[in-house]
Design an enzyme around this catalytic site. Structure first.
Site, PDB file in Angstrom:
ATOM      1  N   ASP A   1     103.773 -61.276  70.297  1.00 36.21           N
ATOM      2  CA  ASP A   1     104.170 -61.269  71.522  1.00 36.21           C
ATOM      3  C   ASP A   1     104.919 -59.950  72.134  1.00 36.21           C
ATOM      4  OD1 ASP A   1     106.360 -62.438  69.662  1.00 36.21           O
ATOM      5  OD2 ASP A   1     107.473 -62.480  71.407  1.00 36.21           O
TER       6      ASP A   1
ATOM      7  N   HIS B   1      96.453 -62.166  65.604  1.00 39.10           N
ATOM      8  CA  HIS B   1      96.890 -62.720  66.808  1.00 39.10           C
ATOM      9  C   HIS B   1      98.209 -61.751  67.355  1.00 39.10           C
ATOM     10  CE1 HIS B   1      98.925 -65.965  69.534  1.00 39.10           C
ATOM     11  NE2 HIS B   1      99.748 -65.438  69.189  1.00 39.10           N
TER      12      HIS B   1
ATOM     13  N   ASP C   1      90.738 -65.321  60.188  1.00 42.07           N
ATOM     14  CA  ASP C   1      90.758 -63.998  60.975  1.00 42.07           C
ATOM     15  C   ASP C   1      90.373 -64.370  62.308  1.00 42.07           C
ATOM     16  OD1 ASP C   1      90.829 -61.520  61.981  1.00 42.07           O
ATOM     17  OD2 ASP C   1      88.980 -60.909  60.912  1.00 42.07           O
TER      18      ASP C   1
ATOM     19  N   GLU D   1      99.130 -63.636  62.655  1.00 38.67           N
ATOM     20  CA  GLU D   1      99.696 -62.785  63.400  1.00 38.67           C
ATOM     21  C   GLU D   1     100.363 -61.507  62.763  1.00 38.67           C
ATOM     22  OE1 GLU D   1     103.154 -63.451  67.076  1.00 38.67           O
ATOM     23  OE2 GLU D   1     103.029 -65.000  65.618  1.00 38.67           O
TER      24      GLU D   1
END
Length: 601
Positions: A192, A517, A562, A571
């Protein structure tokens, strides 16, 4: 007369591919690529331990051959059968430590097939070591990643963070809600686009410790970052980019530290320059403040020797550390409770909470760093540094061992008050290392990692890396090579010798995560993810945590997919990359001492 099976030439065997009744031969199926042979996909030290694991096979021979399958350089016997505690899978060990030649090879197992190629070479971990540190450059915010340093992953700057709003939870008389402050720089925390002090704390502390333990390794290490031509080691340049952001998160009016700099909700899978929703600093907390105190104190003593290049930085860091310490003494247990905050203030914040409700470990870490930096006994006596005999593995919520590592690495230079305790710490660390390596000969992949299901948590690969660090700290104290070999086993695990068959570092190995991710890798339109990023790894509870639907395995050591939807297993995060970097660099730096090195040019 029957023709010979093997014709010995200069200590190598030439394989003759035909059947002789009653005599051992390699069947043609041994030439077929097999997914049942798991090994470090990057490489091996010429004189170091070398192992592969073969899944689901009978006892028998294995062969190390040239890449073209023509020359056999070693023949060995597969080890005893080992049973996984998580599934019905069985394995056998193929130990080829006796092979010292530097070249590209293949493992061939009759009835199973052949592995992908691998290398034995000097400095085999140098590439992954550099990549895992360079990955932090790709995580930089508030600046463009240019083609000169980022190659095809060049991108525009995002999140300048020069007009960050003060969330009502963080408001004070001198910084009221809705006012703005400037806090640019730093690293994106994970997949993020936010920045979290508590996670940044353990990450930066681990990297600073890496420099403290192996400073000469970084004297000439060039990472090709914008600062590479200055007179500061590239690792410290990269650390400094994040440290300067961390210092902006301290309120200069009282010394408290904001928990995170964040948008109210997670951005979509877009590039940073497209992410323009408002950004906030939120509530100050004890954990964040003590983490900054520890990092700033550690940074102060490290950057002190670069006073000419960075005048005043060491003093500023120490001032920030003591200011944070003083605030924490006034707020010794102020937890960041995001749910409670959202009940009281708007807007609601739904990004990573990193909530911590116990602070003994942060006090221990901060007190240790401040004591070592200042040699002021008052810090040593301020808290109970040794509440019990435990040495819990580091994580963002448990940082006690970082303080102990610091006391141990500076043990010879401490004041008299600490000398007895340091001797006890040495004993405790070696006992921890002995417990870690106990039973490794029964482990299905011959690794410390995976002795219990509790290892397979969110970010399990950081567990493996931090186990490796603990073992290397024990090696540095004792010179017992068993600890270093076990640390290498865990690096082998991370690079492919595991139940999933993945090398978990993006870009390194023949089977690596392609869809982590990670917004930067997902949104950039480039097939390959940014290299050098450590995927989180198997997580027994991942399907319940992220509800991704592509999991196929149920065994704890295999629950990985994956898939970009799998933030619970796939992530990336800075606090996972940092211990991986430590482990890879440390083994490279210690290879001569360990007797593993070939001819290093």
């Amino acid at each position: 007369m029957s023709p010979p099976i093997f014709n010995i030439l200069t200590s190598r065997f030439i394989i003759i591919w035909f059947y002789l009744p009653g005599i051992w031969v390699l069947p043609a199926c041994a030439q077929q690529l097999s997914t049942a042979i798991q090994l470090n996909q990057v490489g091996f030290y010429p004189n170091g331990p070398k192992m592969a694991v073969v899944e689901g096979t009978e006892a028998g021979k294995f062969f190390i051959t040239s890449a073209n399958l023509q020359d056999t350089v070693f023949m060995g016997e597969l080890g005893k059968e080992r049973q996984s505690r998580f599934s019905d899978k069985t394995t056998r060990l193929a130990d080829f430590s006796a092979v010292h030649d530097t070249a590209t090879f293949v493992i061939m197992v009759p009835g199973v097939g052949a592995s992908n190629t691998f290398q034995i070479q000097p400095q085999p971990m140098l590439g992954v070591a550099k990549a895992s540190i360079k990955a932090f450059y790709f995580q930089r915010m508030s600046m463009p990643i240019t083609k000169a340093y980022g190659g095809k992953w060049a991108r525009a700057a995002g999140h300048l963070d020069n007009q960050v709003l003060v969330h009502p939870s963080a408001a004070s008389d001198k910084r009221p809600a809705g006012s703005t402050l400037s806090a640019p720089g730093g690293w994106y925390d994970a997949g993020d686009y936010n920045k979290y002090i508590v996670n940044s704390g353990i990450t930066t502390g681990t990297l600073l410790s890496l420099y403290e333990d192996f400073p000469s390794f970084f004297d000439t290490l060039n990472l090709n970052i914008p600062e590479s031509e200055n007179q500061i080691p590239d690792l410290l340049d990269e650390i400094l980019y994040n440290l300067r952001w961390m210092l902006t998160m301290q309120d200069p009016n009282d010394g408290g530290v904001y928990h995170k700099l964040t948008s109210a909700r997670f951005d979509g899978m877009i590039m940073p320059a497209e992410a323009t929703i408002p950004r906030y600093v939120v509530q100050k907390g004890t954990a964040a403040t003590l983490d900054l105190a520890a990092v700033a104190a550690q940074a102060s003593r490290i950057f002190r020797k670069f006073e000419r290049q960075l005048p005043g930085l060491a003093d500023s860091c120490l001032q920030a550390a003591t200011h944070a310490w003083d605030w924490a003494k006034q707020h010794p247990a102020l937890a960041y409770d995001q749910n409670a905050m959202n009940e009281q203030f708007d807007p609601d914040v739904s990004t990573g909470a990193y909530g911590d409700r116990t602070f003994d470990d942060e006090w221990i870490w901060a007190a240790s760093e401040l004591y070592v930096t200042t040699k002021n006994d008052a810090y040593y006596q301020a808290v109970n540094l040794f509440p019990d005999q435990q040495m819990p593995l580091p994580s963002w919520a448990q940082v006690r061992l970082l303080g102990y590592y610091t006391l141990l690495r500076h043990g010879a230079d401490l004041t008299a008050i600490a000398q007895k305790d340091v001797l006890a710490l040495q004993t405790q660390l070696k006992a921890m290392a002995d417990e870690l390596i106990a039973g490794i000969d029964q482990q299905p992949y011959h690794t410390v990692m995976g002795k219990t299901e509790q290892d397979y948590i969110w970010g399990s690969n950081a567990v493996a890396a931090n186990q490796g660090i603990a073992l290397l700290q024990a090696y540095r104290l004792s010179k017992d090579k068993r600890y270093a070999s076990a640390a290498l086993d865990n690096l082998d695990y991370l690079l492919g010798r595991n139940a999933t068959g993945y090398s978990f570092l993006t870009g390194y190995g023949h089977k690596t995560p392609m869809h982590p991710h990670h917004r930067l890798s997902e949104a950039d339109g480039i097939d390959d993810p940014i290299p050098g990023l450590l995927s989180g790894g198997p997580n027994a509870r991942a399907p319940q945590q992220d509800h991704c639907t592509s999991y196929t395995a149920t065994a704890a050591d295999e629950v990985f997919t994956d898939d970009v939807c799998s933030y619970a297993s796939n992530e990336i995060a800075i606090n996972w990359n940092a211990p991986f970097a430590y482990l890879a660099v440390a083994l490279e730096a210690l290879q001569v001492d360990l007797g593993w090195a070939g001819e290093i040019k």
